[in-house]
Design an enzyme around this catalytic site. Structure first.
Site, PDB file in Angstrom:
ATOM      1  N   LYS A  89       0.812  -1.224   0.000  1.00 39.00           N
ATOM      2  CA  LYS A  89       0.000   0.000   0.000  1.00 39.00           C
ATOM      3  C   LYS A  89       0.846   1.276   0.000  1.00 39.00           C
ATOM      4  O   LYS A  89       0.447   2.294  -0.537  1.00 39.00           O
ATOM      5  CB  LYS A  89      -0.938   0.014   1.204  1.00 39.00           C
ATOM      6  CG  LYS A  89      -2.095  -0.956   1.037  1.00 39.00           C
ATOM      7  CD  LYS A  89      -3.205  -0.651   2.018  1.00 39.00           C
ATOM      8  CE  LYS A  89      -4.446  -1.463   1.701  1.00 39.00           C
ATOM      9  NZ  LYS A  89      -4.276  -2.904   2.017  1.00 39.00           N
ATOM     10  N   GLU A 111     -10.054   7.193   3.562  1.00 43.60           N
ATOM     11  CA  GLU A 111     -10.965   6.334   4.315  1.00 43.60           C
ATOM     12  C   GLU A 111     -10.252   5.017   4.522  1.00 43.60           C
ATOM     13  O   GLU A 111      -9.372   4.642   3.743  1.00 43.60           O
ATOM     14  CB  GLU A 111     -12.281   6.129   3.564  1.00 43.60           C
ATOM     15  CG  GLU A 111     -12.343   4.946   2.631  1.00 43.60           C
ATOM     16  CD  GLU A 111     -11.515   5.106   1.367  1.00 43.60           C
ATOM     17  OE1 GLU A 111     -11.248   6.256   0.981  1.00 43.60           O
ATOM     18  OE2 GLU A 111     -11.126   4.080   0.799  1.00 43.60           O
ATOM     19  N   SER A 377       1.638  -9.806  -0.867  1.00 42.91           N
ATOM     20  CA  SER A 377       1.287  -8.379  -0.755  1.00 42.91           C
ATOM     21  C   SER A 377       1.667  -7.778   0.599  1.00 42.91           C
ATOM     22  O   SER A 377       1.896  -6.575   0.704  1.00 42.91           O
ATOM     23  CB  SER A 377      -0.208  -8.187  -1.015  1.00 42.91           C
ATOM     24  OG  SER A 377      -0.970  -9.028  -0.160  1.00 42.91           O
TER      25      SER A 377
HETATM   26  C1  LIG Z   1      -5.084  -3.902   1.643  1.00 42.70           C
HETATM   27  C2  LIG Z   1      -4.375  -5.165   1.386  1.00 42.70           C
HETATM   28  C3  LIG Z   1      -4.753  -6.029   0.312  1.00 42.70           C
HETATM   29  C4  LIG Z   1      -5.940  -5.766  -0.553  1.00 42.70           C
HETATM   30  O1  LIG Z   1      -5.882  -4.619  -1.336  1.00 42.70           O
HETATM   31  P1  LIG Z   1      -5.699  -4.642  -2.903  1.00 42.70           P
HETATM   32  O2  LIG Z   1      -6.012  -3.254  -3.318  1.00 42.70           O
HETATM   33  O3  LIG Z   1      -6.648  -5.645  -3.464  1.00 42.70           O
HETATM   34  O4  LIG Z   1      -4.296  -5.027  -3.179  1.00 42.70           O
HETATM   35  C5  LIG Z   1      -3.991  -7.158   0.079  1.00 42.70           C
HETATM   36  N1  LIG Z   1      -2.937  -7.477   0.867  1.00 42.70           N
HETATM   37  C6  LIG Z   1      -2.557  -6.693   1.899  1.00 42.70           C
HETATM   38  C7  LIG Z   1      -1.380  -7.115   2.713  1.00 42.70           C
HETATM   39  C8  LIG Z   1      -3.263  -5.518   2.191  1.00 42.70           C
HETATM   40  O5  LIG Z   1      -2.874  -4.766   3.229  1.00 42.70           O
END
Ligand SMILES: *Cc1c(COP(=O)(O)O)cnc(C)c1O
Length: 396
Positions: A89, A111, A377
């Site tokens: 993010k 938000e 992610s």
């Molecule tokens: C917020 C988040 C997601 C989901 O958000 P996307 O916009 O779909 O990428 C996925 N993995 C993590 C670790 C997150 O913090």
């Protein structure tokens, strides 16, 4: 097939900017300037320097030897979990705060549901010395205490929203309202490839650094820039969009996005938007969303707070409809098993969101020399309470 957004902000039939007339000038200012800024050399220099020295990029592409042996193929992990603040993010919030500064904004609003995007936003506001206001449903404020405290420590004002269900959708409405009333000095940082045009395209471009790095990293590891498969989880879809971005026009690369099936697709408790949703309008864009027969948005559920979203970015609605990417899903249980498998085989505790992507590895028949990239992610520190609960249930 064209996977880019067109001038009116559409990916084929999905996208657009369905906002109250009063918000139109804000959106228009951003739309007129975002490409100019992204292509400006001084922006590019400042963005890459911060990505390198503050975020810690490039994030490694790691050959997961033991996981590869288990699935009898070649698996590489794109390690967004190693970024500052623990997830992808931050790539987006760093980029957007640089845009806000160039537009002369002094205040940032956002938000947040789980609080992850709120923390990433509060972080870059501290970095740049800008005022930060984060709208969060009151229910989420109570559910996500550690992230609320993190945001406060970083100097942000967290505003609990007491309207509606007091969750993410209500927080978004409140952020829209605030922006309408404070148009001149405020920038709204949207956290995923959702919202009115140009946000889906803007966030996808900022996250596209993930696939940009993947190309040269794969070349180094395997001698060719293209993998056979890329797998990423989807909530709104920003880490998946960033992972797919530079491969969209290369149809030989198979793209797999994984939604949260929660307690099961038919259980009434899931967040599998593509599997269960229909076209409609959410957060200012036309896309697929989970709704009841009256068109009311249904409250989503997932063990991972970051995937707990009733819509999906318009790019993904189009990648699904055009069959460019395949949208699959994983239940809470499959996800927990996948998270423990990665931890035991590689010594990496993934975020629950990311473990959804790992959970479909066993549902595919890969060839031995296929190259499969899975985007991790985020890291699992924030999910230890869920992992501990699972260990207690299983008597680990
Ligand atoms: C917020 C988040 C997601 C989901 O958000 P996307 O916009 O779909 O990428 C996925 N993995 C993590 C670790 C997150 O913090």
């Amino acid at each position: 097939m064209d996977y880019n957004v067109n001038e009116r902000g559409y990916y084929d039939e999905f996208g657009g900017a369905f906002v109250p007339e009063m918000m139109y000038p804000n959106i228009e200012e951003l739309r007129e300037n975002y490409l100019k800024i992204l292509n400006d050399q001084s922006f590019k220099d400042e963005f890459s320097l911060l990505l390198r020295d503050y975020v810690g990029r490039p994030s490694p592409l790691y050959y997961a030897r033991r996981l590869s042996e288990f699935y009898n193929t070649r698996i590489y992990l794109k390690r967004e979990d190693l970024n500052h603040t623990g997830a992808h993010k931050i790539n987006n919030t760093v980029g957007q705060i640089l845009i806000a500064k160039r537009l002369g904004k002094r205040r940032i609003i956002a938000e947040t549901g789980a609080g992850q995007h709120g923390v990433a936003t509060a972080t870059v506001c501290a970095l740049m010395g800008l005022k930060c206001i984060v709208f969060m449903g009151k229910v989420d404020v109570e559910r996500q205490k550690p992230n609320v405290l993190r945001m406060k420590m970083l100097g942000a004002d967290v505003v609990p929203v007491t309207k509606g269900n007091m969750t993410l959708k209500d927080a978004t409405n409140e952020a829209f309202r605030y922006w309408i009333n404070n148009p001149v000095d405020t920038h709204y940082i949207v956290g995923s490839v959702v919202g009115p045009h140009p946000y889906p395209d803007l966030v996808a471009r900022l996250q596209s650094v993930i696939s940009e790095e993947m190309k040269w990293q794969l070349e180094e590891h395997t001698g060719r820039p293209d993998p056979d498969f890329i797998i990423a989880c989807v909530g709104g879809g920003s880490n998946a969009a960033g992972s797919f971005y530079h491969y969209l026009d290369n149809e030989k690369v198979k793209l797999i996005a994984v939604e949260a099936a929660g307690k099961g697709i038919d259980s009434g408790e899931s967040a599998a938007t593509i599997a269960l949703g229909y076209p409609g309008i959410i957060h200012g864009s036309k896309t697929i969303l989970m709704q009841n027969d009256d068109g009311q948005i249904t409250e989503p559920y997932s063990i991972s707070a970051g995937l707990d979203y009733p819509g999906i970015g318009p790019l993904h609605a189009w990648l699904d409809k055009s069959k460019r990417a395949s949208y699959e899903n994983a239940t809470d249980t499959e996800t927990l098993e996948a998270a423990f498998q990665l931890t035991r085989l590689e010594g990496i505790i993934p975020a629950l969101e990311s473990a959804h992507a790992l959970a479909v590895l066993g549902k595919h028949k890969f060839k031995k020399d296929d190259v499969v990239v899975v985007t991790i992610s985020g890291r699992g520190d924030k999910d230890m309470v869920s992992y501990i609960k699972y260990m207690e249930e299983k008597n680990f």
